[in-house]
Design an enzyme around this catalytic site. Structure first.
Site: not given
Ligand SMILES: Nc1ncnc2c1ncn2[C@@H]1O[C@H](COP(=O)(O)OS(=O)(=O)O)[C@@H](OP(=O)(O)O)[C@H]1O
Length: 365
Positions: A123-126, A212, A329
């Site tokens: 949930k870091g933005g991976t 998240s 998101g």
């Molecule tokens: N560009 C863009 N679009 C959408 N979301 C974005 C973006 N950049 C970063 N994020 C943030 O990514 C969060 C999800 O993190 P991960 O992709 O690491 O989640 S996971 O571990 O793979 O499930 C997700 O968390 P949540 O907002 O809680 O859904 C987003 O805050």
């Protein structure tokens, strides 16, 4: 008179027959002496001489010079090459020679183990980071999380390599599985694969990260207790660190484990917050870390007001503007401010330690 005429006709016929017989005899004689044998065809000017046709390369070996019980009366055997030429044998043994050369020159794609990993955090933005990096022509990444160093390690590196996309020489193979960061065995296993592996960690304020994480689980499970009930032991103010969404956020502890196996210089910490606020800046850091040309820049992103996140103008998959999926998101549920404050107090010393270890102040409240 009439008799004289008949005699002349017969004489002419006889002469004709004799002439024909003579001609026939001459033909037979010439062909048996080789007088009419064709001269070899001269190669056309400007063209390289053609190799002899395959049949003419049949080798003959006299059986008489060989010892053995053969008494079949056969004086010669023909050795017909199994492979028309040496190259054909090589092709069969190790793939077409031309492909081997191309592969050696890096012109044919082949699957490689990853040389860079996005190891976390969940949930870091991976996903955003990986999708943004895939814009780079020198990056090839596995589309979904492979979970090799946690769930599938027993399947071996051969299995792992086959989950990777094919790359050309100079391209970097990448994979992202956020659970690697908190998997105790992962650092040792990654080091065993390749001690030079580059490791990328996308970190985010551990409190919002926990919310998240909770939001994701809640979206899949009906009747989930409230966040506040799960975060604190028996309604107290004591943080339940055994609850995974909170345990993951103690970044310093997990990082210390990785630092037992990798030097800090091999890790890059990406700010999850800045990846949203200024994706081009964070992506530039990643390109530099991976030794890539800075090809991804501001012009690849636009801010989508409806989504509330930066989106891509085009990507590896699509040539039209688009955002990440619905599960990235999500809107978070309301959490009691006192609960949030308590969690901030809990994480503060761990965050400070994390800043010390990384040399970066991420500015989490
Ligand atoms: N560009 C863009 N679009 C959408 N979301 C974005 C973006 N950049 C970063 N994020 C943030 O990514 C969060 C999800 O993190 P991960 O992709 O690491 O989640 S996971 O571990 O793979 O499930 C997700 O968390 P949540 O907002 O809680 O859904 C987003 O805050």
């Amino acid at each position: 008179m009439e008799q004289l005429g008949k005699k002349a006709t017969w004489t002419r016929r006889l002469g004709l027959i004799l002439c024909l017989a003579l001609l026939l005899g001459l033909l037979v004689f010439e062909s048996s002496c080789g007088l009419l044998q064709r001269q070899p065809r001269r190669s056309r000017p400007g063209r390289a001489p053609q190799p002899p046709p395959e049949e003419s390369r049949v080798q003959e070996i006299s059986l008489l010079v060989q010892e053995g019980p053969d008494s079949s009366g056969v004086s010669k055997v023909q050795l017909v090459p199994l492979w028309p030429n040496n190259d054909t044998y090589k092709e069969a043994a190790e793939g077409p020679v031309k492909y081997k050369v191309l592969r050696q020159r890096g012109l044919i794609a082949s699957r490689q183990l990853p040389s860079a990993l996005i190891i976390g955090v969940k949930k870091g933005g991976t996903r955003a980071l990986l999708e943004f990096m895939r814009l780079h022509p020198d990056i090839r990444a596995a589309g979904s999380e492979v979970h090799f160093f946690d769930h599938h390690y027993s399947k071996g590196f051969h299995w792992y390599r086959h989950r990777m996309p094919a790359t050309l020489e100079g391209q970097i193979t990448m994979e992202k599985t956020p659970s690697y960061f908190v998997t105790a065995e992962a650092p040792r296993r990654v080091q065993l694969m390749e001690p030079g592996t580059k490791l990328i960690v996308v970190v985010r304020d551990p409190v919002t990260r926990a919310i998240s994480d909770y939001t994701q689980v809640k979206s899949k499970r009906l009747g989930m207790p409230r966040f506040e009930e799960l975060a604190f032991l028996n309604g107290s103010s004591v943080v339940d660190t055994s609850w995974a969404p909170l345990r993951i956020g103690v970044y310093a502890k997990h990082l210390e484990r990785w630092l037992n196996y990798f030097p800090l210089s091999q890790l890059l910490f990406v700010s999850g917050e800045r990846l949203i606020a200024d994706p081009a800046l964070e992506i530039r850091r990643v390109q530099d870390f991976l030794g890539l040309k800075r090809l991804i820049s501001e012009k690849h992103f636009y801010f989508n007001a409806t989504k509330g996140f930066p989106c891509l103008l085009k990507s590896e998959e699509r040539a039209t503007p688009h955002c990440l999926g619905k599960n990235k998101g999500r809107s978070h549920p309301f959490i009691e401010p006192t609960a949030i404050q308590r969690l901030r107090d809990f994480y503060r010393p761990f965050n400070r330690r994390f800043y010390q270890l990384t040399g970066i102040d991420f500015g989490w409240p």
